[in-house]
Design a protein around this motif. Structure first.
Motif, mmCIF file in Angstrom:
data_model
loop_
_atom_site.group_PDB
_atom_site.id
_atom_site.type_symbol
_atom_site.label_atom_id
_atom_site.label_comp_id
_atom_site.label_asym_id
_atom_site.label_seq_id
_atom_site.Cartn_x
_atom_site.Cartn_y
_atom_site.Cartn_z
ATOM 1 N N THR A 99 19.056 -1.728 -0.741
ATOM 2 C CA THR A 99 19.215 -0.650 0.229
ATOM 3 C C THR A 99 19.871 -1.163 1.500
ATOM 4 O O THR A 99 20.782 -0.525 2.057
ATOM 5 N N GLN A 125 6.263 0.079 0.010
ATOM 6 C CA GLN A 125 7.080 1.285 0.108
ATOM 7 C C GLN A 125 6.254 2.444 0.654
ATOM 8 O O GLN A 125 5.293 2.871 0.014
ATOM 9 N N TYR A 127 6.392 5.935 1.029
ATOM 10 C CA TYR A 127 6.997 7.221 0.685
ATOM 11 C C TYR A 127 5.930 8.316 0.534
ATOM 12 O O TYR A 127 5.821 9.208 1.352
ATOM 13 N N PHE A 169 8.799 -0.185 4.339
ATOM 14 C CA PHE A 169 9.878 0.743 4.685
ATOM 15 C C PHE A 169 9.323 2.159 4.556
ATOM 16 O O PHE A 169 8.805 2.562 3.523
ATOM 17 N N LEU A 171 9.450 6.320 5.180
ATOM 18 C CA LEU A 171 10.191 7.564 5.354
ATOM 19 C C LEU A 171 9.379 8.459 6.279
ATOM 20 O O LEU A 171 8.247 8.824 5.961
ATOM 21 N N TYR A 186 14.592 6.524 8.003
ATOM 22 C CA TYR A 186 14.120 5.413 7.171
ATOM 23 C C TYR A 186 13.881 4.224 8.089
ATOM 24 O O TYR A 186 14.830 3.632 8.621
ATOM 25 N N GLY A 232 17.605 9.699 6.659
ATOM 26 C CA GLY A 232 16.607 9.076 5.804
ATOM 27 C C GLY A 232 16.615 9.540 4.371
ATOM 28 O O GLY A 232 16.324 8.755 3.460
ATOM 29 N N ALA A 236 16.720 6.994 1.409
ATOM 30 C CA ALA A 236 15.538 6.930 0.550
ATOM 31 C C ALA A 236 15.875 7.204 -0.907
ATOM 32 O O ALA A 236 15.351 6.534 -1.811
ATOM 33 N N THR A 239 17.387 4.170 -2.376
ATOM 34 C CA THR A 239 16.372 3.194 -2.775
ATOM 35 C C THR A 239 15.799 3.542 -4.141
ATOM 36 O O THR A 239 15.603 2.665 -4.991
#
Length: 382
Positions: A99, A125, A127, A169, A171, A186, A232, A236, A239
């Motif tokens: 990424t 991650q 998310y 990382f 979001l 992001y 983002g 995202a 990724t």
């Protein structure tokens, strides 16, 4: 170096290094067993990093090995054949690093790629959220720019390896007035700070490699944003496309090892002599070949072009297949599959863990929506 020579190099290195104190790691740390031997697996990651095996497929200009897809496949094959343990650095190596190479700044690449390659910094991650799992664009974790930092508040869930990660990382919603796909950013957020709390989630297997993560006015430097504010969603989804790239071949080699174990149990129990059971085992083997060939086909995507719905097709293929393998493992075990007096067997752990396969990483229903939207052209790639 020819591919044959490269294979011999990988095989010889693993044979020479997966020994001594590392020999105890063989076959550990797989799905449902990510909690095993964390300190020693951390040392093993650094052993890999020191030899240049982390970042093997990254461009040389980014500090990687510049290996071809064929060589990356060879590495996964030999690693699985040697019984290499589940990887602790895979989120940084296979998700974040590509990424940053695709979307990050040169400063971000210089700061974050070397510690990933050396296995001195691990990533997780950020998310999914309690009310935004498969509908990723509905995340409500918010981030507000405050001078030279971003301030982050919210909750993430099902965060693998958050309890050992140095960075996450994340979001986050930075523009609550924008349409939900357009108001996201992001961010790269350090985990070791007062505003971050990690709580383990105990699974059916009894382990807890997944976690809840709470951000309470956590901060990260203003420059730790990948892309522009509001960019983002594009980053995202990039990724997620990388997540189902060449690393999926390593996952499938783990599946092959699990299938071999199931076949071993079937032979020991005598059920492999029954034509009905042979058909079921053959179907599982055929399904695994389909997964492999689909992955190899999608790896032919032109360089620089992110996969589209192919990633969703891959998820729809492997998730139910792996779930059915867990069911088959229990069936061939027979009545003993219902007993766990001395802890879970491999078959029981496989069965329990795979219950979640069709949910995490984007549920099957959401993957079908993505495929339909791509085919009908309603959702742009970026």
């Amino acid at each position: 170096m020819s591919d044959d020579d490269f294979r011999a190099t990988v095989r010889d290195w693993l044979a020479a290094h997966l020994t001594g104190r590392f020999a105890a790691l063989a076959g550990t740390g797989g799905p449902g067993r990510e909690h095993e031997n964390i300190p020693l697996r951390t040392e093993w990651e650094r052993e890999l990093g020191g030899a240049g095996w982390i970042g093997l497929g990254w461009p040389r200009a980014s500090g990687g090995g510049g290996a071809s897809i064929a060589q990356q496949v060879i590495f996964f094959e030999e690693y699985a054949r040697a019984g290499g343990p589940g990887r602790l650095s895979h989120i940084g190596e296979y998700l974040l690093a590509p990424t940053l190479i695709a979307f990050g700044t040169e400063e971000q690449r210089r700061r974050f790629l070397p510690p990933i390659a050396a296995a001195t910094e691990f990533w997780c991650q950020g998310y999914s959220e309690p009310n935004a799992g498969s509908d990723l664009a509905a995340v409500q974790t918010r981030a507000v720019r405050d001078g030279d930092v971003w301030r982050i508040t919210g909750q993430k869930v099902w965060t693998s390896l958050a309890h050992i990660a140095d960075w996450c990382f994340v979001l986050a919603r930075t523009d609550p007035q924008a349409p939900k796909h357009r108001g996201l950013s992001y961010l790269l957020v350090p985990m070791d700070q007062p505003g971050v709390q990690v709580r383990p989630i105990t699974q059916l297997t009894g382990s807890s490699e997944f976690n809840e993560v709470f951000f309470d006015d956590a901060v990260t430097a203003a420059e730790n944003i990948v892309g522009q504010p509001g960019d983002g969603w594009r980053v995202a989804t990039g990724t997620l496309a990388f997540e189902r790239g060449v690393a999926t071949l390593g996952q499938q080699l783990g599946f092959a090892r699990e299938l071999d174990d199931v076949i071993g149990v079937a032979r020991a129990n005598g059920v492999s002599d029954d034509p009905v059971w042979r058909d079921r085992i053959t179907d599982a083997w055929v399904g695994l070949q389909v997964l492999r060939h689909h992955a190899l086909r999608t790896l032919g995507t032109p360089e620089g072009d992110l996969p589209g719905m192919e990633a969703s097709v891959a998820k729809l293929l492997w998730a139910p297949w792996h779930q059915q393998l867990g069911e088959l493992a229990m069936l061939v075990t027979g009545p003993a599959a219902t007993l766990a007096d001395d802890g879970l067997s491999d078959a029981q752990r496989l069965f329990l863990f795979t219950r979640a396969d069709t949910i995490y990483g984007g549920s099957n229903e959401i993957q079908r929506n993505i495929i339909a939207d791509r085919l009908l052209g309603r959702v742009p790639r970026g």
